[in-house]
Structure formats: structure tokens, C-alpha cells
Design a protein around this motif. Sequence first.
Motif, short mmCIF file in Angstrom:
data_model
loop_
_atom_site.label_atom_id
_atom_site.label_comp_id
_atom_site.label_asym_id
_atom_site.label_seq_id
_atom_site.Cartn_x
_atom_site.Cartn_y
_atom_site.Cartn_z
N VAL A 26 0.85 -1.18 0.00
CA VAL A 26 0.00 0.00 0.00
C VAL A 26 0.89 1.24 0.00
N SER A 27 0.27 2.38 -0.20
CA SER A 27 0.98 3.65 -0.03
C SER A 27 0.09 4.56 0.82
N THR A 28 0.61 4.93 2.00
CA THR A 28 -0.14 5.76 2.93
C THR A 28 0.30 7.23 2.80
N GLY A 29 -0.11 8.08 3.74
CA GLY A 29 0.11 9.51 3.65
C GLY A 29 1.57 9.91 3.78
N LYS A 30 1.97 10.86 2.97
CA LYS A 30 3.33 11.38 3.01
C LYS A 30 3.47 12.42 4.12
N ALA A 31 4.68 12.93 4.31
CA ALA A 31 4.94 13.93 5.34
C ALA A 31 4.03 15.14 5.14
N GLY A 32 3.40 15.58 6.22
CA GLY A 32 2.47 16.68 6.15
C GLY A 32 1.05 16.27 5.86
N HIS A 33 0.86 15.02 5.43
CA HIS A 33 -0.47 14.48 5.13
C HIS A 33 -0.58 13.06 5.68
N SER A 34 -0.12 12.86 6.88
CA SER A 34 -0.02 11.52 7.45
C SER A 34 -1.39 10.84 7.57
N THR A 35 -1.42 9.57 7.27
CA THR A 35 -2.62 8.77 7.48
C THR A 35 -2.82 8.54 8.97
N PRO A 36 -3.99 8.85 9.53
CA PRO A 36 -4.18 8.65 10.97
C PRO A 36 -4.16 7.18 11.35
N SER A 37 -3.64 6.90 12.53
CA SER A 37 -3.64 5.53 13.06
C SER A 37 -4.87 5.34 13.93
N GLY A 38 -5.35 4.11 14.02
CA GLY A 38 -6.47 3.83 14.89
C GLY A 38 -7.35 2.70 14.40
N ILE A 39 -8.56 2.67 14.95
CA ILE A 39 -9.54 1.62 14.66
C ILE A 39 -10.68 2.25 13.87
#
Length: 438
Positions: free
Chosen positions: A54-67
Motif C-alpha cells: 500500500v501507499s499511505t500519507g506522506k509527510a504533512g499528510h499523514s494517514t491517521p492511526s487507529g480503529i
Amino acid sequence: MLRRLAFGLGLMSATMLSHPAFAELAHTLQIVVSKNNQSMTVYDGAKVVSTTRVSTGKAGHSTPSGIFSILEKRRYHESNIYSNAPMPFMQRLTWSGIALHEGHVPNYPASHGCIRLPSGYAKTLFGMTERGFHVIVSDAPVAPAPIVHANLFLPLKPLPSEPLMSDIELRPTVKRQTSEAYEVAMADHTTDPTLTGSIEPQDTTPLKMLIKRRELRETVSDVQAMLNDLGFDAGAPDGLIGTKTQAAIAGFKRWKSLPAGSALTEDFLSALYRSSGKQEPPAAQLLVRRNFAPLFEAPIGLKNPEIPLGTHFFTASNVDRGSERADWHVLTLPNLLTTKERQRMNISLHASASSASDALDRLDIPDDLRERIATLLADGSSLTITDEGLGPETGKGTDFITLTRSEAKVAEARPAVEKPKKVRQKPRRVYRNGIGLY
């Protein structure tokens, strides 16, 4: 095993989209994304069904962690934030704009916060999931593990559905005054389910449950209900301190000769609970949702409230009412609390978070509440235990969304930094297919 193999083969083929054949799996499967590894794994219990890059959010647009869980699905969607960027096979995780979708997948984070999937995989996965499907996002890889604990909910065995009275000859206990026939009124069990004793749930949609520390809203609701019972008109128990509630609190304080001033003092709460014949305020709250809407909530006890609960996610599968059994699996996510958060929740500054088993040990769930949940438990039901409240992403049309962080955002200890040097920007990469701009 056969259905798991078939599902895995389906994910490897971009053309195999037989959703009805796999609909039963959507309740119990869950997706786990690792941002550190830039990978996604689909689990059936503790067993790996499929993996992908996969490709998640880059610096400044981070993908949030959680449930999270899937809130909405669209075969084709365009971003309303980033210039109508195409988002094929979009599966929404938050209403604020985070989703799974097809896109360019390099070997590094490159999105604006979404989780990009390879084209063939995105298409096949889209055909095999449904709304409510669990998605867990973590920095380091995490995996579900089996867990058995007395505080995990189990289904109740259905009671017989026959009428309570049999067709044997009725014998009156009083002496008959006449020899003529007379009628005996009997309830029709087909129209009154309470007389059959059946506890089969009317809706087998999975429950989504959250156990958290109680906050001001729950305490105020208790106060309003108790004041109303004592004859003070505090208004509807809505958790808001309005004019009526303030007047009722003032009236109670005058009655008990308590000093005026701050509304919810410890002396006031102790006196109110004693006057209502109740113990001290419970420390935790259990909330239940189903079909993306609140179902009910109730207070529960929490032992050693000064110790962090941690963040743990439990899922139920193989729910069998006949044998009153269910299989539970758990994922524990790192979730650091700041100093201010610990102080606000009266948590020790140096105490470590409980393990999943220890967190369950600390819960005191009333029997009537446990029985109510047991009658509604279904495959895919989940339970989140966490210290923090509902969070900004949980709202209308969502399950419980729990945001986590593996690094505390502590600004107070940040050292002074020099003015950064100007860095030459790399040219923006443009993809010809126009996919993956979100």
C-alpha cells in the motif's frame, strides 16, 4: 479452510468479484495496515488471508492511526478536496476524507492521507467487503491473537419457543359453581414474544461496543436523573448543564446546606449519590452501536482508575448460541497519552498501560447489562477498550472510530530550534493515469 482459500484466490485475481459468495466473511474478516511496512494484511481470526503493498500519507499528510470501519463504498469517486482526483473503488474510513482506494503504489508513503491499493487488488477487495468491515491502521505491524476471558461477552442459549402452558387438561384450583363449560384466557405466544422466553436477536447485525472512561457528560446525566428522582426539576438527562439543571443543583445544595459556587464539587456529588441511595460515581461507560447508530449505553465499574487502560480491539466470530460459545481475538495498539491528558483523566503520570487481559480484569460489568448484550451478540461484533473518549471522527453515521498515536504530541518539552535552511524542493511527480492524487 475452503472458504479462506477461495477468498485468498479471489484477492489474487482482479476479475473474480463474486461478492455474494463471500458476504458471510465480511462480518468476521478485518484489514490491518502497517504504515512502517507500507503493507496491508487481511485476517480471518488470527490467520492471514491475503497481503498487499500500500501507499499511505506522506509527510504533512499523514494517514491517521487507529480503529476504523468502512462507512461508505463507491465504485468510482472523485476527491472533493484535491481537484476532483479520481479514487476508483473507494471505501471510506472517515467522513473527514480518509479512504481506501485504487492508486499509484510506490514503495514509500505518497498519498494525501488515504491508503492507496494496487489496481487489481483494490477492485477485488471492493467486491468482497461491506459497510462495517473493520480496518485497523498502525505504525508498526500488529496482528490479532486469540483470547479467552470471563469478561468477554458470550451468547445466551435460546429458550424454547413453545407456549409456556401445554395442552394438558386444565384443573381449576377453586370449586366450580356450575357444571356448564367455561373458557380459560390464554396468551397467544405468536403475538407476545415475551411469553415464549425466546431471546433470539431480531437483528443479527454485529454490535460495535466501546468501553471508555466516564466524562463530564455522563456524570451530568447521572446528576440530572438523580435530581429529578429527588423532586428537583433538572430537565431531561441530556448531559448539558442548562438553566434548569443549575437551578436544581442550587436547590439541592440549599437543602443539604452545601456551599454555593462550582456546580459539580466532590461534596455535592457525594451528597447527591448518598441521598439517591447509590454508591460513588462509576468510573467507566459502555456504549453500544449497531447499523452506525447508537443503541444504548450504561455505566460500568473500573478498578484502579489511576492506571491507563491502553487501547485494545476485540472481535467475535463463530458465535454459537446453541453451545453459548464464541471465539474472540484481540489487537493491542500503542496509544501514548500526554501529560495533560493523564492529568485530565486522573491517571498516574508514570503508570504503564494495562495489557488486554489486565484491562478486562479491571472491568465490573453488571449482570443485567451483560445479559442484554449476550442476547444481541452476533458474528463480527467488536469491543474497543480505551482511555480516551469518542474522539472527533465518531459521529452520525459511523461506528466507534478510535484514533491512536505511537508518539505523544508533547510540545512543552520541545527544544528551541534554529531557523531552518532553505531546501530546494524536488519537482512534483505527476502520474499520467491521474490516479492516486488523494
